[in-house]
Design a protein around this motif. Structure first.
Motif, PDB file in Angstrom:
ATOM      1  N   THR A  66       0.699  -1.354   0.047  1.00  0.00           N
ATOM      2  CA  THR A  66       0.068  -0.026  -0.050  1.00  0.00           C
ATOM      3  C   THR A  66       0.886   1.146  -0.106  1.00  0.00           C
ATOM      4  O   THR A  66       0.748   2.269  -0.887  1.00  0.00           O
ATOM      5  CB  THR A  66      -0.953  -0.183   1.411  1.00  0.00           C
ATOM      6  N   LYS A  67       1.786   1.408   0.724  1.00  0.00           N
ATOM      7  CA  LYS A  67       2.804   2.337   0.801  1.00  0.00           C
ATOM      8  C   LYS A  67       3.393   2.379  -0.609  1.00  0.00           C
ATOM      9  O   LYS A  67       3.623   3.664  -1.033  1.00  0.00           O
ATOM     10  CB  LYS A  67       3.953   2.244   2.185  1.00  0.00           C
ATOM     11  N   LYS A 112       2.520   1.634  -3.455  1.00  0.00           N
ATOM     12  CA  LYS A 112       1.476   2.317  -4.446  1.00  0.00           C
ATOM     13  C   LYS A 112       1.321   3.656  -4.406  1.00  0.00           C
ATOM     14  O   LYS A 112       1.320   4.394  -5.126  1.00  0.00           O
ATOM     15  CB  LYS A 112       0.171   1.340  -4.393  1.00  0.00           C
ATOM     16  N   LYS A 113       1.158   4.033  -2.990  1.00  0.00           N
ATOM     17  CA  LYS A 113       0.954   5.437  -2.622  1.00  0.00           C
ATOM     18  C   LYS A 113       2.163   6.320  -3.045  1.00  0.00           C
ATOM     19  O   LYS A 113       1.954   7.330  -3.715  1.00  0.00           O
ATOM     20  CB  LYS A 113       0.875   5.866  -1.410  1.00  0.00           C
ATOM     21  N   PHE A 114       3.244   5.637  -2.792  1.00  0.00           N
ATOM     22  CA  PHE A 114       4.584   6.510  -3.184  1.00  0.00           C
ATOM     23  C   PHE A 114       4.611   6.529  -4.751  1.00  0.00           C
ATOM     24  O   PHE A 114       5.164   7.576  -5.360  1.00  0.00           O
ATOM     25  CB  PHE A 114       5.882   5.947  -2.843  1.00  0.00           C
ATOM     26  N   TYR A 115       4.279   5.553  -5.537  1.00  0.00           N
ATOM     27  CA  TYR A 115       4.463   5.437  -7.120  1.00  0.00           C
ATOM     28  C   TYR A 115       3.147   6.653  -7.456  1.00  0.00           C
ATOM     29  O   TYR A 115       3.830   7.630  -8.229  1.00  0.00           O
ATOM     30  CB  TYR A 115       4.141   4.271  -7.762  1.00  0.00           C
ATOM     31  N   GLU A 116       2.193   6.542  -7.013  1.00  0.00           N
ATOM     32  CA  GLU A 116       1.176   7.558  -7.484  1.00  0.00           C
ATOM     33  C   GLU A 116       1.439   8.901  -7.282  1.00  0.00           C
ATOM     34  O   GLU A 116       1.528  10.089  -8.144  1.00  0.00           O
ATOM     35  CB  GLU A 116      -0.260   7.269  -6.810  1.00  0.00           C
ATOM     36  N   GLU A 117       2.137   9.148  -5.956  1.00  0.00           N
ATOM     37  CA  GLU A 117       2.535  10.641  -5.695  1.00  0.00           C
ATOM     38  C   GLU A 117       3.942  11.220  -6.594  1.00  0.00           C
ATOM     39  O   GLU A 117       4.158  12.119  -6.846  1.00  0.00           O
ATOM     40  CB  GLU A 117       2.857  10.704  -4.209  1.00  0.00           C
TER      41      GLU A 117
END
Length: 84
Positions: A21-22, A24-29
């Motif tokens: 989850t972290k 994915k969030k890092f990639y999206e940001e």
């Protein structure tokens, strides 16, 4: 070791889910920066070395008639990382 994993399977699974989850969030940001880094000269050099090593190993352990498929897979992976 097996006993440890059996006793802690839920914790390990939860930690893996949290890490994913972290990530994915890092990639999206940071999608633009990550994509730029994957297309860099440095990424090209590293990926070429890794892919060459893996392809060489695969060719050593697989029958010779699979060499063309190994080269094809290596080429497809190489297109995904770096700029060449």
């Amino acid at each position: 070791m097996k006993e440890f994993f059996e006793q802690n399977a839920d914790k390990v699974g939860d930690a893996a889910d949290d890490a994913l989850t972290k990530a994915k969030k890092f990639y999206e940001e940071n999608k633009d920066k990550v994509d730029e880094a994957l297309k860099s000269e440095q990424a090209e050099g590293v990926s070429d070395n890794v892919l060459d090593t893996l392809a060489g190993l695969a060719k050593k352990i697989l029958p010779e008639d699979h060499a063309a498929k190994v080269d094809e897979v290596r080429g497809n992976l190489d297109k995904a990382v770096g700029h060449e």
